[in-house]
Design a protein around this motif. Sequence first.
Motif, short mmCIF file in Angstrom:
data_model
loop_
_atom_site.label_atom_id
_atom_site.label_comp_id
_atom_site.label_asym_id
_atom_site.label_seq_id
_atom_site.Cartn_x
_atom_site.Cartn_y
_atom_site.Cartn_z
N THR A 165 0.85 -1.19 0.00
CA THR A 165 0.00 0.00 0.00
C THR A 165 0.88 1.23 0.00
O THR A 165 1.95 1.26 0.62
CB THR A 165 -0.92 0.05 1.24
N GLN A 166 0.43 2.21 -0.70
CA GLN A 166 1.13 3.47 -0.74
C GLN A 166 0.26 4.44 0.04
O GLN A 166 -0.93 4.55 -0.27
CB GLN A 166 1.28 3.93 -2.19
N ASN A 167 0.79 5.07 1.05
CA ASN A 167 -0.11 6.02 1.70
C ASN A 167 0.46 7.40 1.75
O ASN A 167 1.67 7.62 1.55
CB ASN A 167 -0.58 5.49 3.06
N CYS A 168 -0.43 8.36 1.96
CA CYS A 168 -0.02 9.75 1.89
C CYS A 168 0.29 10.30 3.28
O CYS A 168 0.53 11.49 3.45
CB CYS A 168 -1.09 10.58 1.19
N GLU A 169 0.23 9.44 4.28
CA GLU A 169 0.65 9.87 5.63
C GLU A 169 2.16 9.91 5.66
O GLU A 169 2.84 9.51 4.72
CB GLU A 169 0.15 8.87 6.68
N GLN A 170 2.67 10.35 6.80
CA GLN A 170 4.12 10.35 7.01
C GLN A 170 4.64 8.92 6.83
O GLN A 170 4.18 7.99 7.46
CB GLN A 170 4.39 10.80 8.45
N GLU A 171 5.60 8.75 5.94
CA GLU A 171 6.18 7.43 5.73
C GLU A 171 7.44 7.31 6.58
O GLU A 171 8.05 8.32 6.92
CB GLU A 171 6.52 7.24 4.25
N PRO A 172 7.82 6.09 6.92
CA PRO A 172 8.96 5.89 7.80
C PRO A 172 10.31 6.30 7.18
O PRO A 172 11.29 6.46 7.90
CB PRO A 172 8.95 4.39 8.08
N ALA A 173 10.35 6.45 5.89
CA ALA A 173 11.63 6.76 5.26
C ALA A 173 11.36 7.59 4.01
O ALA A 173 10.23 7.66 3.54
CB ALA A 173 12.35 5.46 4.90
N PRO A 174 12.40 8.22 3.48
CA PRO A 174 12.20 8.99 2.25
C PRO A 174 11.74 8.07 1.11
O PRO A 174 12.09 6.88 1.08
CB PRO A 174 13.57 9.57 1.93
N ALA A 175 10.98 8.63 0.19
CA ALA A 175 10.42 7.85 -0.91
C ALA A 175 11.49 7.05 -1.67
O ALA A 175 11.25 5.94 -2.10
CB ALA A 175 9.66 8.76 -1.86
N GLU A 176 12.67 7.67 -1.81
CA GLU A 176 13.75 6.98 -2.56
C GLU A 176 14.05 5.62 -1.95
O GLU A 176 14.43 4.69 -2.65
CB GLU A 176 15.05 7.80 -2.52
#
Length: 805
Positions: A342-353
């Motif tokens: 799942t891709q979510n728009c909340e704060q993710e644990p790490a940078p997108a890269e």
Amino acid sequence: MALGIFPLIAFLLLLPVWADAQTVGNVTVGASLSAHENSHPWVSPSGDFAFGFHQLRNNKNLFLLAIWYNKIPENTLVWYANGDSPAPRGSKLQLADRGFVLNSPQGEQLWNSETRSGVVDSGIMDDSGNFKLLGGSSILWESFKDPADTVLPSQILDKGVALSSRQSETNFSKGRFQMVLQSDGDLVLATVNLPSKHVNDPYYKSGTAGDPNSSSPGFQLAFNESGYLFVSRENEERSVLTPTITGSAKDFYYRATLDFDGVFTLYSHPKASTGKIASWTALWSEPDNICTAAPVGASSGVCGFNSICSLNAEKRPSCGCPRSYTLIDPSNQYGNCKPNFTQNCEQEPAPAEDLYEFEELTNVDWPLADYALLEPFTEDQCRESCLHDCMCAVAIFRLGDKCWKKKLPLSNGRLDPGLDGGKALLKVRKGGRPPFCPYFPNQETQKNKNKETLTLALSALGGSVFLNFILIAVTCLGFYCIYQKKQKPLPVNEVIVETNLRSFTYKELVDATNEFKEELGRGAFGIVYKGTLQMSYVTEVAVKRLINTLVQGHHDKEFKTEVNVIGQTHHRNLVRLLGFCDDGDNRLLVYEYLSNGSLASFLFGGSRPSWNQRIQIALGIARGLLYLHEECSTQIIHCDIKPQNILLDEHYNAKISDFGLAKLLVMNQSHTNTVIRGTKGYVAAEWFRNLPITVKVDVYSFGVLLLELTCCRRSVDMESDMEERAILTEWAYDCYCGGTLDVLVENDIDALNDIAKVERFVQVAIWCIQEDPSLRPNMRAVSQMLEGVVEVPIPPCPCPYAFTA
Ligand SMILES: *[C@@H]1O[C@H](CO)[C@@H](O)[C@H](O)[C@H]1NC(C)=O
Ligand SMILES: *[C@@H]1O[C@H](CO)[C@@H](O)[C@H](O)[C@H]1NC(C)=O
Ligand SMILES: *[C@@H]1O[C@H](CO)[C@@H](O)[C@H](O)[C@H]1NC(C)=O
Ligand SMILES: *[C@@H]1O[C@H](CO)[C@@H](O)[C@H](O)[C@H]1NC(C)=O
Ligand SMILES: *[C@@H]1O[C@H](CO)[C@@H](O)[C@H](O)[C@H]1NC(C)=O
């Protein structure tokens, strides 16, 4: 009907209620049929068609009221009444004076014939496959006017009468496709948004709507007795849709079916049984490429949502999920795919890269579902923009500087060579990606990581021959044991057809081979010795002594059954079995002796065979395999096609050897019935993936062999100084895409002068080595393409994960 064939096929086929006594001729009011295995269908006077209850293959308690071909073993259905509501066992069909009524055992009405007003006297199953209800002198109802998914010769479809596809080969509920002659006179194929009746824009039009200036609009779709389909126009002109038919209607059945995959196809089937397993042959189909048809909104397209449609060599759509996406219903290949992350728009644990990467798909597009177009943009900017956009599921980079961002669900996915190398950059969650691509590295990244990938790939493919041998041996033994355990005894066939195989004693063969003195070769099954026999004449033979492990655990009967099956094969491209020995623990097979040895020594030995010889050998092997797969009475999957197993007679005719020794696989049975084998470099991915083993494994191996024949080199060549050439399948595809086919046959003047044929052979080979077995053509198509009888479509990349180029 050939008795020997029937039991073999029976288990596969939609076996209808079988009749020993048949009602022929007219049925009068009051007659009835009830739904169970032994109910007797009503048969047409010629016996060609039957009307009655057909038991569903995957649910033995459900029945369809149907019409089928009564004389061919498949009993193909041409009409069915209650596909959406199959009748439970014990349901009853009654012919009343108001028409047919089908009731469940509880008295619930499942179907009725909606007969025109009038009183029915009788019903007739006629020889064209039409069931009619008659009243006085008029027809009050006929199955031809209430079609399911098939039209038959002499049937006419009026405007507005639709054919509906079924859900799948075996599920007769209404499917997602329909065909209808519209009120404007155009014959169209379109998808339907189930469970509603909404019909989307057509993906095929016959173009018979007529225009006010010149042509008159279509009026009826007709199928005449000679097998031609045409739209007749209001001014009585015809627009014939189908090509010239060569078979006579006397000798062939014809039908045109809107198949469950949305392709409308004209089929023929020989009427008389010739002893071979005859089957339906597709003569014509529309549309030509269903995958690239115009996209339609508010629907998923030909395949499910997030899926990709690609056309296989038989012009059928094959649907597949991109990597990191999986089928929601794993049993429905044509259904929807979902991302496995799942891709979510909340704060993710790490940078997108660190979390996402792109899967690059060449010539793939989901034409709808864009929400943003960015231009002018470079590919890097396009990737960057999608990476940091939590809405973005895929970015399409095309036309040099255009970047379309798309959101889920993606629809109308297709592989379309017409996209000229446009890229779909599919955003997927990192992790789980194997450290290297074992087979076809993604071409872009390959260029950067060439060295490291290659070394890894090479060690996987045979860096150390010895290690590899052990690996294969262990794998094979492992599989062998597993499958041996699971194996059920062969359904020992009641009919063991007599062959003129000779049974030898062990002593006779010891003498014939001079105590096994001259060894000719060693193979997976044992050692082969040269011998001389006094049969009706003195003749040289090759005696194969089967290794013990193969012999043990096989019952006498199984050995005899297998030997019998091999003994029944007769084809000029197969090595002939002359006899066998089954004497105590000694099991030996006696074959004809072929003087020119194996293809491996001919092809990779000192002198290169001529291009023409290689062409003939390739065609011969293809014919031999076609015979094994489709034409002999029991289907045989070879499982180990490679140059060592092809022998050459004194005229350099190719003959396949070692077939039939692995467990025989009866059509379509899965791998539970086989002893797994195969040789690294020639084996298809199914062996490692717990996928059913079908004839397509041989097609794969043939593809590799075809490349070896074309290029006169081994499929894996570690000695080559040029790394990019080490793996033939990969190198050949690179050369094919790069337009440098001449490099593949350099120094071979004959081949260079015949580069069009080289290209055809390479194209066919690329089709054969497709990762997805359903994309690989069958051997009939392969032979036809090699012989130039049919054109070879542009093959997609044979990459490890579908659609990665
Ligand atoms: C069946 O009915 C048709 C038409 O009514 C008639 O021509 C034919 O002779 C009948 N056949 C039999 C076997 O009764
Ligand atoms: C056929 O497919 C439909 C829709 O997927 C399903 O509802 C139905 O149960 C299936 N019928 C049978 C007999 O499996
Ligand atoms: C019919 O003819 C008119 C005048 O000649 C022309 O403008 C029009 O394009 C034609 N229509 C079609 C469908 O060919
Ligand atoms: C069927 O149609 C084709 C094409 O128009 C024609 O050549 C053929 O003679 C027709 N056959 C019959 C039996 O009407
Ligand atoms: C998602 O799919 C990829 C590729 O098919 C696989 O390697 C990975 O393990 C899967 N991830 C999950 C969470 O299932």
